[in-house]
Each structure stands twice: as structure tokens, then as C-alpha cells.
Write a protein that holds these residues in place. Structure first.
Motif, mmCIF file in Angstrom:
data_model
loop_
_atom_site.group_PDB
_atom_site.id
_atom_site.type_symbol
_atom_site.label_atom_id
_atom_site.label_comp_id
_atom_site.label_asym_id
_atom_site.label_seq_id
_atom_site.Cartn_x
_atom_site.Cartn_y
_atom_site.Cartn_z
ATOM 1 N N ALA A 280 0.822 -1.208 0.000
ATOM 2 C CA ALA A 280 0.000 0.000 0.000
ATOM 3 C C ALA A 280 0.862 1.267 0.000
ATOM 4 O O ALA A 280 0.351 2.362 -0.205
ATOM 5 C CB ALA A 280 -0.933 0.007 1.206
ATOM 6 N N ASN B 184 -4.837 2.761 -0.496
ATOM 7 C CA ASN B 184 -4.317 3.145 -1.820
ATOM 8 C C ASN B 184 -3.390 4.352 -1.684
ATOM 9 O O ASN B 184 -3.303 5.183 -2.571
ATOM 10 C CB ASN B 184 -5.472 3.466 -2.776
ATOM 11 C CG ASN B 184 -6.173 2.210 -3.229
ATOM 12 O OD1 ASN B 184 -5.529 1.263 -3.663
ATOM 13 N ND2 ASN B 184 -7.479 2.186 -3.111
ATOM 14 N N PRO C 17 0.396 2.841 -3.797
ATOM 15 C CA PRO C 17 0.544 1.409 -4.077
ATOM 16 C C PRO C 17 1.759 1.065 -4.937
ATOM 17 O O PRO C 17 2.082 1.772 -5.880
ATOM 18 C CB PRO C 17 -0.760 1.038 -4.780
ATOM 19 C CG PRO C 17 -1.370 2.315 -5.222
ATOM 20 C CD PRO C 17 -0.822 3.391 -4.343
ATOM 21 N N GLY D 26 -3.734 -5.468 -5.856
ATOM 22 C CA GLY D 26 -4.451 -4.206 -6.054
ATOM 23 C C GLY D 26 -5.930 -4.347 -5.721
ATOM 24 O O GLY D 26 -6.527 -3.440 -5.134
ATOM 25 N N LEU E 13 -6.195 -4.335 -1.936
ATOM 26 C CA LEU E 13 -6.035 -2.978 -1.407
ATOM 27 C C LEU E 13 -7.290 -2.152 -1.667
ATOM 28 O O LEU E 13 -7.748 -1.413 -0.789
ATOM 29 C CB LEU E 13 -4.811 -2.300 -2.022
ATOM 30 C CG LEU E 13 -3.452 -2.924 -1.670
ATOM 31 C CD1 LEU E 13 -2.350 -2.240 -2.468
ATOM 32 C CD2 LEU E 13 -3.176 -2.865 -0.182
#
Length: 156
Positions: A19, A84, A87, A140, A143
Motif C-alpha cells: 500500500a 491506496n 501502491p 491491487g 487494497l
């Protein structure tokens, strides 16, 4: 925010690094006093499963749950964070800030990775190479799910 994870929270530390958070991961056997000093001196939030250790650190979170996603959800209930934040800008293994990969490093990546658009990054500390493949896509999504507060499937 800067974090310090005890040695039991390896997967959570890697998720925080993915992150973009500066996350120190304690080594096995690192003394509690050393962890408390490091957290205080570097202004880190101590993340631990150890109730006694959490009670000794003013800036600490007692992490509950098993597995990275349950631990991350527990952390999200205790601390407001942006999953986020930045990232894929830190090495998930050693916490170093990633840099743009050189052409030589890109040439060492699998052909399928080189065929993509990038970004192509490298860790200046360990040399690990990063590109947006299926692992980054899955991470992703995790996250993003944490950012949205959506219930998440267990990590495979």
C-alpha cells in the motif's frame, strides 16, 4: 504513517508495504525493549498480537484475526488509513522505496512482463524486480477492497 510490525505479522507488513507505507518488520527474537525504543524514536505505530507489548507502547494497535486480510481489517478498525496511499512503491520484502527499472533490468524480466506497459520497477536494496502482472492485479484488488471497506475473500 509509519508502522512497526512484530515478527508474527509478516503478511500484514507486506500488505502495508504494498500500500506504500513505511513498515519495519521485526526479526525473530528482537527484544521487546528494542521494539518499544524503535517505535518511540522513529514515531512508528507498533502493531502486535502481544497484549503486554501493546500495553507498554502508547502508540500501538493490538491486531486481531488470522491471515493478512483479517489482520488488515482489524488494523483498519483501529487506525484510519488509505490502503491506496502509494501502491507498489515499496519493496514488499525489505521496505525500500522502489525506483524505475533500468533497461538492463527490464531485459531480465520475463517476456510476458516486458510486453506490458509497465511501470517497471526495481528494489535498490535487494534487486527484486516488479511489474504489473497478475500478482499485482490481485494485490491491487485486495487494497481496493480494504479501501472500500468491502468484505474480502480469504487470502489464498
Amino acid at each position: 504513517m509509519r508502522f512497526l510490525c512484530d515478527e508474527m505479522l509478516v503478511r500484514l507488513a507486506r500488505l502495508l508495504r504494498a500500500a506504500g507505507y513505511d513498515t519495519y518488520l521485526a526479526t525473530d527474537g528482537e527484544a521487546d525493549a528494542a521494539l518499544l525504543r524503535l517505535a518511540r524514536d522513529e514515531g512508528r505505530i507498533l502493531l502486535t498480537r502481544d497484549k503486554r507489548l501493546a500495553a507498554a507502547a502508547p502508540e500501538s494497535v493490538l491486531v486481531e484475526g488470522r491471515g493478512a486480510m483479517a489482520e488488515a481489517e482489524s488494523l483498519s478498525r483501529a487506525v484510519v488509513l488509505d490502503w491506496n496511499f502509494a501502491p507498489f512503491t515499496r519493496c514488499v520484502m525489505d521496505n525500500a522505496r522502489l525506483r524505475q527499472a533500468s533497461l538492463d533490468e527490464i531485459d531480465r524480466m520475463p517476456e510476458s512482463a516486458r510486453a506490458g506497459r509497465g511501470p517497471f520497477r526495481a528494489c535498490p536494496a535487494c534487486g527484486r524486480l516488479y511489474w504489473p502482472g497478475s500478482h499485482v492485479r490481485r494485490m491491487g484488488e485486495r487494497l481496493e477492497g480494504l479501501s472500500n471497506g468491502a468484505p474480502l475473500p480469504p487470502q489464498a
